[in-house]
Write a protein that holds these residues in place. Structure first.
Motif, PDB file in Angstrom:
ATOM      1  N   LEU A   1      -4.747  -5.040  11.111  1.00  0.00           N
ATOM      2  CA  LEU A   1      -4.985  -6.380  10.586  1.00  0.00           C
ATOM      3  C   LEU A   1      -4.942  -6.414   9.065  1.00  0.00           C
ATOM      4  CD1 LEU A   1      -5.783  -9.336  11.162  1.00  0.00           C
ATOM      5  CD2 LEU A   1      -8.170  -8.609  11.106  1.00  0.00           C
ATOM      6  N   LEU A   2      -5.457  -5.358   8.429  1.00  0.00           N
ATOM      7  CA  LEU A   2      -5.500  -5.309   6.963  1.00  0.00           C
ATOM      8  C   LEU A   2      -4.216  -4.778   6.344  1.00  0.00           C
ATOM      9  CD1 LEU A   2      -9.108  -3.932   6.403  1.00  0.00           C
ATOM     10  CD2 LEU A   2      -8.339  -6.291   6.248  1.00  0.00           C
ATOM     11  N   MET A   3      -3.302  -4.295   7.155  1.00  0.00           N
ATOM     12  CA  MET A   3      -2.072  -3.717   6.627  1.00  0.00           C
ATOM     13  C   MET A   3      -1.285  -4.688   5.740  1.00  0.00           C
ATOM     14  SD  MET A   3      -0.289  -0.802   6.818  1.00  0.00           S
ATOM     15  CE  MET A   3      -0.593  -0.074   8.426  1.00  0.00           C
ATOM     16  N   PRO A   4      -1.077  -5.965   6.129  1.00  0.00           N
ATOM     17  CA  PRO A   4      -0.331  -6.869   5.245  1.00  0.00           C
ATOM     18  C   PRO A   4      -0.997  -7.063   3.887  1.00  0.00           C
ATOM     19  CG  PRO A   4      -0.449  -7.777   7.460  1.00  0.00           C
ATOM     20  CD  PRO A   4      -1.380  -6.612   7.430  1.00  0.00           C
ATOM     21  N   ILE A   5      -2.338  -7.125   3.863  1.00  0.00           N
ATOM     22  CA  ILE A   5      -3.034  -7.304   2.587  1.00  0.00           C
ATOM     23  C   ILE A   5      -2.826  -6.083   1.697  1.00  0.00           C
ATOM     24  CG2 ILE A   5      -5.282  -7.697   1.515  1.00  0.00           C
ATOM     25  CD1 ILE A   5      -6.181  -9.062   4.048  1.00  0.00           C
ATOM     26  N   VAL A   6      -2.931  -4.901   2.288  1.00  0.00           N
ATOM     27  CA  VAL A   6      -2.771  -3.672   1.504  1.00  0.00           C
ATOM     28  C   VAL A   6      -1.347  -3.555   0.972  1.00  0.00           C
ATOM     29  CG1 VAL A   6      -2.877  -1.160   1.619  1.00  0.00           C
ATOM     30  CG2 VAL A   6      -4.624  -2.514   2.758  1.00  0.00           C
ATOM     31  N   THR A   7      -0.366  -3.818   1.824  1.00  0.00           N
ATOM     32  CA  THR A   7       1.030  -3.724   1.358  1.00  0.00           C
ATOM     33  C   THR A   7       1.343  -4.761   0.292  1.00  0.00           C
ATOM     34  OG1 THR A   7       1.656  -5.104   3.262  1.00  0.00           O
ATOM     35  CG2 THR A   7       1.852  -2.723   3.502  1.00  0.00           C
ATOM     36  N   ARG A   8       0.759  -5.943   0.419  1.00  0.00           N
ATOM     37  CA  ARG A   8       0.981  -6.962  -0.615  1.00  0.00           C
ATOM     38  C   ARG A   8       0.388  -6.521  -1.956  1.00  0.00           C
ATOM     39  NH1 ARG A   8       2.045 -12.401  -0.616  1.00  0.00           N
ATOM     40  NH2 ARG A   8       3.260 -11.814   1.226  1.00  0.00           N
ATOM     41  N   LEU A   9      -0.808  -5.966  -1.934  1.00  0.00           N
ATOM     42  CA  LEU A   9      -1.414  -5.480  -3.178  1.00  0.00           C
ATOM     43  C   LEU A   9      -0.625  -4.308  -3.759  1.00  0.00           C
ATOM     44  CD1 LEU A   9      -5.220  -5.644  -2.242  1.00  0.00           C
ATOM     45  CD2 LEU A   9      -3.923  -7.252  -3.638  1.00  0.00           C
ATOM     46  N   GLU A  10      -0.095  -3.456  -2.893  1.00  0.00           N
ATOM     47  CA  GLU A  10       0.701  -2.339  -3.398  1.00  0.00           C
ATOM     48  C   GLU A  10       2.016  -2.814  -4.021  1.00  0.00           C
ATOM     49  OE1 GLU A  10       1.201   0.347  -0.191  1.00  0.00           O
ATOM     50  OE2 GLU A  10      -0.854   1.122  -0.267  1.00  0.00           O
ATOM     51  N   LYS A  11       2.575  -3.908  -3.496  1.00  0.00           N
ATOM     52  CA  LYS A  11       3.768  -4.472  -4.119  1.00  0.00           C
ATOM     53  C   LYS A  11       3.472  -5.024  -5.512  1.00  0.00           C
ATOM     54  CE  LYS A  11       6.245  -5.684   0.121  1.00  0.00           C
ATOM     55  NZ  LYS A  11       6.792  -6.777   0.955  1.00  0.00           N
ATOM     56  N   TRP A  12       2.236  -5.417  -5.714  1.00  0.00           N
ATOM     57  CA  TRP A  12       1.818  -5.882  -7.053  1.00  0.00           C
ATOM     58  C   TRP A  12       1.431  -4.713  -7.953  1.00  0.00           C
ATOM     59  CZ3 TRP A  12      -1.840 -10.305  -5.058  1.00  0.00           C
ATOM     60  CH2 TRP A  12      -1.029 -11.337  -4.523  1.00  0.00           C
ATOM     61  N   ARG A  13       1.827  -3.501  -7.558  1.00  0.00           N
ATOM     62  CA  ARG A  13       1.607  -2.276  -8.329  1.00  0.00           C
ATOM     63  C   ARG A  13       0.125  -1.896  -8.432  1.00  0.00           C
ATOM     64  NH1 ARG A  13       6.333  -0.729 -10.589  1.00  0.00           N
ATOM     65  NH2 ARG A  13       7.964  -2.307 -10.814  1.00  0.00           N
ATOM     66  N   TRP A  14      -0.635  -2.258  -7.420  1.00  0.00           N
ATOM     67  CA  TRP A  14      -2.009  -1.776  -7.347  1.00  0.00           C
ATOM     68  C   TRP A  14      -1.997  -0.352  -6.780  1.00  0.00           C
ATOM     69  CZ3 TRP A  14      -6.693  -5.266  -6.192  1.00  0.00           C
ATOM     70  CH2 TRP A  14      -6.605  -6.454  -6.930  1.00  0.00           C
ATOM     71  N   PRO A  15      -2.865   0.517  -7.225  1.00  0.00           N
ATOM     72  CA  PRO A  15      -2.969   1.845  -6.597  1.00  0.00           C
ATOM     73  C   PRO A  15      -3.395   1.713  -5.142  1.00  0.00           C
ATOM     74  CG  PRO A  15      -4.068   1.819  -8.732  1.00  0.00           C
ATOM     75  CD  PRO A  15      -3.730   0.397  -8.417  1.00  0.00           C
ATOM     76  N   ARG A  16      -2.938   2.662  -4.333  1.00  0.00           N
ATOM     77  CA  ARG A  16      -3.217   2.572  -2.897  1.00  0.00           C
ATOM     78  C   ARG A  16      -4.711   2.605  -2.619  1.00  0.00           C
ATOM     79  NH1 ARG A  16       0.164   5.633   1.727  1.00  0.00           N
ATOM     80  NH2 ARG A  16       1.572   3.993   0.976  1.00  0.00           N
ATOM     81  N   MET A  17      -5.448   3.465  -3.276  1.00  0.00           N
ATOM     82  CA  MET A  17      -6.885   3.542  -3.029  1.00  0.00           C
ATOM     83  C   MET A  17      -7.579   2.245  -3.399  1.00  0.00           C
ATOM     84  SD  MET A  17      -7.806   7.440  -4.288  1.00  0.00           S
ATOM     85  CE  MET A  17      -9.492   7.198  -3.792  1.00  0.00           C
ATOM     86  N   LEU A  18      -7.180   1.639  -4.521  1.00  0.00           N
ATOM     87  CA  LEU A  18      -7.789   0.371  -4.932  1.00  0.00           C
ATOM     88  C   LEU A  18      -7.419  -0.752  -3.975  1.00  0.00           C
ATOM     89  CD1 LEU A  18      -9.466  -1.165  -7.012  1.00  0.00           C
ATOM     90  CD2 LEU A  18      -7.376  -1.482  -8.366  1.00  0.00           C
ATOM     91  N   SER A  19      -6.182  -0.762  -3.478  1.00  0.00           N
ATOM     92  CA  SER A  19      -5.757  -1.792  -2.534  1.00  0.00           C
ATOM     93  C   SER A  19      -6.558  -1.708  -1.240  1.00  0.00           C
ATOM     94  CB  SER A  19      -4.266  -1.644  -2.243  1.00  0.00           C
ATOM     95  OG  SER A  19      -3.501  -1.729  -3.429  1.00  0.00           O
TER      96      SER A  19
END
Length: 401
Positions: free
Chosen positions: A48-66
């Motif tokens: 369920l949270l995968m789309p939110i994490v991938t969207r934040l990573e596309k905005w160049r957020w670090p994976r741990m922070l996303s």
């Protein structure tokens, strides 16, 4: 040297081995519920949270922070929900003495009416309380042990699920590579497609379920406020959250406000009207809103849902009832991915899955138009038939050659 001849076993042997393996699997799942329940909840929430994490990573957020941000959003949402429930329960608790006194009066009046009609000696409410306390004292140790076990189980699940979610999301690429090592190179595309379908189904079910809960909460609140029920918003949200448990949650969620309304007003009709509101809203949700909002992401027939509900309750209790529908949908996707097991996936699916025609993917009508078609029972537009190339005359081909 001769190759050893393969001995063909009768079908009864394979069927027996299948039943033995299935029995061992059920036994392990039941005994290790403390391990599997947090893992399954973590997997579903991770998808369920995968789309939110991938969207934040596309905005160049670090994976741990996303991942931490996504988990924090879930924790904040759950904390707000529990805070709302806690404040409403505190307010409801202050009125319990008044509700109790009114309930005693209604109990005595009802017993007197029944005693006059059926000619039996009525019991006083003191006798009922004494007998209830005596039965409670006999079962107090059992209830105390089950309560402690449930509390410890909830605390362990709440602690472990965020850790599992973080690990699944952080190591998702590593886990995918681990899975591909068991698959041949020419079949990895099929496996990847199956995994994507599972993720799509679970995400569609979870997001659709949350949307349906919000819409049903609003409709329940409107109906209860129109009837003048106290704590209407609390009971509306409470019943909507319990509706996660199919076919049973709405019954449990409607009995409590109906009983309180009956005690407050003394009118049986008013209490039945509260139940009627929940039943009407549930009917609209099951037959119009859920198929439209979830877009048939979880296309299971009602018989499959009921059997899955019973099996989930027998295996893991209430958590198993909550997980029964999404797990059944995942099993259906896995069965549909294999030609050998595809008939079983068809059996679990809805009636519409057996149609050879498909919905028109270019249908861009709005939500209101689709809702109106759903109310009228009108089927959605179907995809146009593919245009086949004209068949060549074999005689002309022979002459040309």
């Amino acid at each position: 040297m001769h190759a050893p001849t393969q001995v063909k076993q009768p079908p009864v042997v394979y069927f027996t081995l299948f039943l033995v393996g299935l029995s061992l699997l059920v036994f392990v799942l039941h005994k290790l519920d403390d391990l599997f329940l947090p893992l399954i909840y973590a997997i579903l929430l991770s998808l369920l949270l995968m789309p939110i994490v991938t969207r934040l990573e596309k905005w160049r957020w670090p994976r741990m922070l996303s991942i931490a941000t996504a988990i924090l959003l879930v924790v904040i949402g759950i904390a707000l929900l529990f805070g709302f429930f806690g404040s409403q329960i505190i307010g409801l608790r202050s009125e319990l003495p008044l509700i109790q006194s009114k309930l005693v009066v209604l109990f005595d009046q009802t017993q007197q009416q029944l005693a006059q009609r059926f000619h039996f000696q009525p019991m006083s409410h003191e006798q009922v309380i004494d007998s209830s306390l005596a039965a409670l004292q006999k079962q107090s140790s059992k209830y105390l042990g089950s309560t402690l076990n449930t509390t410890l189980g909830v605390l362990s699940t709440v602690t472990l699920v965020p850790i599992y979610i973080f690990c699944f999301l952080y190591y998702r690429d590593h886990l995918r590579q681990f899975m591909f090592r068991f698959v041949e190179a020419d079949k990895r595309t099929t496996v990847l497609h199956t995994v994507d379908n599972i993720q799509h189904v679970v995400q569609g079910y979870m997001t659709g379920l949350l949307t349906v809960i919000v819409v049903v909460s609003v409709m329940n609140a409107v109906g209860l406020l129109a009837l003048g029920v106290k704590y209407a918003i609390f009971f509306a949200v409470f019943a909507s959250v319990l509706a996660v448990i199919p076919y049973i949650g709405i019954i449990v969620g409607s009995i409590i406000p109906a009983l309180i309304t009956y005690v407050e007003t003394g009118s049986l009709t008013h209490g039945l009207a509260v139940i009627g509101v929940f039943m009407v809203v549930q009917f609209i949700s099951d037959n119009i809103l859920a198929p439209l909002i979830t877009a048939s992401k979880v296309s299971l027939n009602p018989l499959t849902a009921i059997i899955a509900l019973i099996l989930g309750a027998q295996l893991w209790g209430t958590p198993g009832m909550i997980l029964s529908v999404p797990l059944s949908a995942v099993i259906k996707v896995v069965l549909d991915a294999n030609r050998v097991t595809e008939p079983w996936g068809f059996l679990l699916g809805d009636v519409g899955d057996g149609e050879t025609t498909q919905k028109d993917p270019s249908d861009d009508r709005g939500f209101v138009a689709k809702l109106w078609d759903q109310v009228r029972g009108k089927r959605p537009p179907l995809a146009p038939e593919p245009k086949l190339p004209p068949m060549r005359n074999p005689r002309h081909a022979a002459v040309k050659s």
